[in-house]
Design a protein around this motif. Structure first.
Motif, PDB file in Angstrom:
ATOM      1  N   THR A  21      11.462 -76.722 -12.582  1.00 55.53           N
ATOM      2  CA  THR A  21      12.698 -76.804 -11.801  1.00 55.53           C
ATOM      3  C   THR A  21      13.015 -75.466 -11.149  1.00 55.53           C
ATOM      4  OG1 THR A  21      13.589 -78.517 -13.277  1.00 55.53           O
ATOM      5  CG2 THR A  21      15.167 -77.291 -11.929  1.00 55.53           C
ATOM      6  N   VAL A  22      12.875 -74.391 -11.918  1.00 56.95           N
ATOM      7  CA  VAL A  22      13.139 -73.052 -11.382  1.00 56.95           C
ATOM      8  C   VAL A  22      12.133 -72.711 -10.294  1.00 56.95           C
ATOM      9  CG1 VAL A  22      13.153 -70.604 -11.961  1.00 56.95           C
ATOM     10  CG2 VAL A  22      14.232 -72.245 -13.510  1.00 56.95           C
ATOM     11  N   LEU A  23      10.861 -73.002 -10.530  1.00 55.86           N
ATOM     12  CA  LEU A  23       9.830 -72.673  -9.549  1.00 55.86           C
ATOM     13  C   LEU A  23      10.002 -73.476  -8.267  1.00 55.86           C
ATOM     14  CD1 LEU A  23       6.650 -72.416 -11.825  1.00 55.86           C
ATOM     15  CD2 LEU A  23       8.051 -70.569 -10.923  1.00 55.86           C
ATOM     16  N   ALA A  24      10.455 -74.723  -8.389  1.00 55.62           N
ATOM     17  CA  ALA A  24      10.667 -75.536  -7.188  1.00 55.62           C
ATOM     18  C   ALA A  24      11.727 -74.917  -6.289  1.00 55.62           C
ATOM     19  CB  ALA A  24      11.071 -76.956  -7.597  1.00 55.62           C
ATOM     20  N   VAL A  25      12.773 -74.370  -6.874  1.00 54.91           N
ATOM     21  CA  VAL A  25      13.806 -73.707  -6.075  1.00 54.91           C
ATOM     22  C   VAL A  25      13.246 -72.431  -5.452  1.00 54.91           C
ATOM     23  CG1 VAL A  25      16.076 -72.606  -6.157  1.00 54.91           C
ATOM     24  CG2 VAL A  25      15.657 -74.688  -7.471  1.00 54.91           C
ATOM     25  N   MET A  26      12.474 -71.667  -6.204  1.00 52.22           N
ATOM     26  CA  MET A  26      11.893 -70.430  -5.679  1.00 52.22           C
ATOM     27  C   MET A  26      10.913 -70.703  -4.543  1.00 52.22           C
ATOM     28  SD  MET A  26      11.262 -68.186  -9.150  1.00 52.22           S
ATOM     29  CE  MET A  26      12.650 -67.540 -10.101  1.00 52.22           C
ATOM     30  N   ARG A  27      10.197 -71.830  -4.614  1.00 55.51           N
ATOM     31  CA  ARG A  27       9.231 -72.155  -3.556  1.00 55.51           C
ATOM     32  C   ARG A  27       9.906 -72.539  -2.252  1.00 55.51           C
ATOM     33  NH1 ARG A  27       6.724 -75.346  -7.827  1.00 55.51           N
ATOM     34  NH2 ARG A  27       5.012 -74.142  -8.783  1.00 55.51           N
ATOM     35  N   SER A  28      11.210 -72.724  -2.262  1.00 56.27           N
ATOM     36  CA  SER A  28      11.906 -73.063  -1.009  1.00 56.27           C
ATOM     37  C   SER A  28      11.822 -71.929   0.001  1.00 56.27           C
ATOM     38  CB  SER A  28      13.373 -73.416  -1.296  1.00 56.27           C
ATOM     39  OG  SER A  28      14.064 -72.290  -1.834  1.00 56.27           O
ATOM     40  N   PRO A  41       8.855 -69.698   0.889  1.00 59.16           N
ATOM     41  CA  PRO A  41       7.441 -69.450   0.581  1.00 59.16           C
ATOM     42  C   PRO A  41       7.045 -67.977   0.628  1.00 59.16           C
ATOM     43  CG  PRO A  41       7.682 -71.316   2.071  1.00 59.16           C
ATOM     44  CD  PRO A  41       9.032 -70.681   1.967  1.00 59.16           C
ATOM     45  N   ALA A  42       7.509 -67.231   1.619  1.00 59.60           N
ATOM     46  CA  ALA A  42       7.113 -65.821   1.724  1.00 59.60           C
ATOM     47  C   ALA A  42       7.614 -65.030   0.520  1.00 59.60           C
ATOM     48  CB  ALA A  42       7.650 -65.224   3.017  1.00 59.60           C
ATOM     49  N   TRP A  43       8.860 -65.250   0.136  1.00 56.55           N
ATOM     50  CA  TRP A  43       9.423 -64.560  -1.037  1.00 56.55           C
ATOM     51  C   TRP A  43       8.674 -64.970  -2.297  1.00 56.55           C
ATOM     52  CZ3 TRP A  43      11.526 -65.949  -5.679  1.00 56.55           C
ATOM     53  CH2 TRP A  43      12.270 -64.973  -6.358  1.00 56.55           C
ATOM     54  N   TYR A  44       8.359 -66.266  -2.430  1.00 58.17           N
ATOM     55  CA  TYR A  44       7.669 -66.761  -3.616  1.00 58.17           C
ATOM     56  C   TYR A  44       6.266 -66.146  -3.728  1.00 58.17           C
ATOM     57  CZ  TYR A  44       5.575 -70.037  -6.920  1.00 58.17           C
ATOM     58  OH  TYR A  44       4.927 -70.598  -8.000  1.00 58.17           O
ATOM     59  N   GLU A  45       5.567 -66.087  -2.611  1.00 56.49           N
ATOM     60  CA  GLU A  45       4.226 -65.524  -2.652  1.00 56.49           C
ATOM     61  C   GLU A  45       4.249 -64.044  -2.999  1.00 56.49           C
ATOM     62  OE1 GLU A  45       0.287 -64.999   0.216  1.00 56.49           O
ATOM     63  OE2 GLU A  45       2.116 -65.938   0.986  1.00 56.49           O
ATOM     64  N   ARG A  46       5.236 -63.314  -2.455  1.00 55.55           N
ATOM     65  CA  ARG A  46       5.275 -61.860  -2.670  1.00 55.55           C
ATOM     66  C   ARG A  46       5.636 -61.503  -4.105  1.00 55.55           C
ATOM     67  NH1 ARG A  46       8.952 -57.472   0.739  1.00 55.55           N
ATOM     68  NH2 ARG A  46       8.321 -55.628  -0.466  1.00 55.55           N
ATOM     69  N   TYR A  47       6.639 -62.169  -4.660  1.00 54.52           N
ATOM     70  CA  TYR A  47       7.158 -61.737  -5.961  1.00 54.52           C
ATOM     71  C   TYR A  47       6.702 -62.610  -7.131  1.00 54.52           C
ATOM     72  CZ  TYR A  47      10.153 -58.765  -3.151  1.00 54.52           C
ATOM     73  OH  TYR A  47      10.614 -57.824  -2.259  1.00 54.52           O
ATOM     74  N   LEU A  48       6.035 -63.743  -6.845  1.00 58.81           N
ATOM     75  CA  LEU A  48       5.515 -64.587  -7.937  1.00 58.81           C
ATOM     76  C   LEU A  48       3.995 -64.707  -7.872  1.00 58.81           C
ATOM     77  CD1 LEU A  48       7.066 -66.118 -10.191  1.00 58.81           C
ATOM     78  CD2 LEU A  48       8.552 -65.385  -8.340  1.00 58.81           C
ATOM     79  N   GLU A  49       3.473 -65.177  -6.750  1.00 58.59           N
ATOM     80  CA  GLU A  49       2.041 -65.432  -6.661  1.00 58.59           C
ATOM     81  C   GLU A  49       1.219 -64.146  -6.780  1.00 58.59           C
ATOM     82  OE1 GLU A  49       0.331 -68.050  -6.696  1.00 58.59           O
ATOM     83  OE2 GLU A  49       1.816 -69.635  -6.408  1.00 58.59           O
TER      84      GLU A  49
END
Length: 377
Positions: A238-245, A247-255
């Motif tokens: 659930t948390v990751l789904a919100v973060m993936r909204s 994509p650029a931020w998710y890739e930089r700080y998670l992926e």
């Protein structure tokens, strides 16, 4: 004062104020600039803790460390010897108590591999801090380090996170908090996800520490079961789904930081290791290998007989050359004591004169029979 029971290194004396000017100290009757040019590292391959304390009292420790890689490395070794007991007593024990690792609190030698890595990272951060900021006269180097050890460890931790591409200070972005509806548990889990992404270790063979987060969920969600890993995993998604909204931020700080984690090592017993793919049965492979080695031994025997060597010597040398070399690799993929070609048995056979004579006679019979077959009619 240190909480560690290890004795403090002895120092030759206490530095006194230099009458030539305020804020300066003498080392061997010279000022700080002279101490930086004629310090103990100029002549000695290593520096003792006592010499380090004397150098710190002049205020030239950082300047000497900046002179070059060799000076930096030698000073770093001395600072390490001074700093590690302070780090363990002031930082590591507190962290291990909070984690519930009571065994790791006893001593450095009792630290688990994962906790030892964290301890080494903290010591390295303190060493770097000392070599960068010890640029003023320090009469009590241990006390100075102890007063700054927490700050140095935090600074080192943030630098390591930044080097891995993670947030140095994990905080929940507003868009994530809004997407989670401000739920206290999910917001806590969001910060935990961002924090975990910047750490080098993994949770065993998994990606997320679901067991630890399950205990945190039990403390924050009424009626939650700490062992319900499936529920924790659903909350993580659930948390990751919100973060993936974004994509650029998710890739930089998670992926990116997740991709830089250490690869987990699979620890398996002998029964858990899958067998290698075999085209034929093991005994068929062994029979084919024995026939091939016998052919090599026969070829070697013929060459040696043609060179004038006696049959007994020729057969012993040919068999030892053909079969002895195979002992080094044949059967290496099998459990102990199941080697199809024991080297000790072959060596014992070739040391027995009667066995060598018997073997030579058998080989001569084989060679003679082959020559009869090959002879023209």
């Amino acid at each position: 004062m240190l909480e560690e029971s290890a004795p403090r290194p002895a120092r030759p004396g206490t530095a006194r104020p230099d009458p030539v000017g305020p804020g300066r100290r003498r080392l061997g009757g010279r000022g700080v600039s002279a101490a930086a040019s004629e310090h103990p590292l100029s002549h000695n391959p290593a520096i003792s803790v006592a010499q380090l304390s004397s150098l710190a009292a002049t205020g030239g420790l950082a300047a000497v460390a900046a002179e070059g890689p060799q000076s930096h490395a030698r000073l770093g070794a001395a600072v390490y010897a001074t700093a590690w007991p302070i780090v363990f007593s002031r930082v590591t024990r507190t962290v291990e108590l909070r984690r519930g690792h009571h065994g790791c609190m006893r001593s450095v030698s009792a630290l688990t591999p994962e906790c030892l890595d964290c301890f080494e990272d903290d010591v390295a951060a303190v060493v770097d801090y000392v070599l960068r900021f010890a640029d003023t006269p320090i009469l009590d180097l241990e006390g100075w380090i102890a007063s700054r050890v927490q700050k140095a460890c935090v600074d080192g931790h943030r630098r390591r996170r930044g080097a891995r591409g993670a947030l140095q200070r994990p905080r929940l972005p507003e868009f994530v908090a809004a997407g989670l509806g401000g739920d206290p548990w999910l917001c806590f889990l969001g910060v935990a996800v961002l924090t975990w992404a910047g750490l080098p270790m993994t949770a065993g063979c998994g990606l997320w520490p679901l067991d630890e987060w399950g205990r945190a969920r039990q403390a924050r969600v009424p009626g939650a079961d700490a062992g319900d890993a499936a529920a924790v995993e659903r909350d993580v998604e659930t948390v990751l789904a919100v973060m993936r909204s974004r994509p650029a931020w998710y890739e930089r700080y998670l992926e990116v930081p997740l991709g830089r984690k250490q690869a987990p090592v699979y620890a398996a017993g002998a029964d858990d290791v899958p067998a290698a793919l075999q085209i034929v049965e093991t005994h068929e492979f062994d029979d084919a290998m024995l026939v091939r080695l016998a052919g090599l031994a026969l070829d070697g025997f013929r060459r040696r007989i043609a060179a004038g060597q006696l049959p007994g010597e020729a057969v012993a040398a040919a068999v030892g050359e053909a079969f002895g070399g195979a002992c080094a690799s044949w059967g290496a993929d099998r459990p102990p004591h199941q080697d199809p070609l024991p080297a000790d048995r072959i060596a014992a056979l070739l040391r027995d004169p009667e066995e060598v004579d018997r073997l030579a006679g058998a080989v001569l019979d084989i060679v003679g029979a082959q020559e009869e077959v090959m002879a023209p009619a």
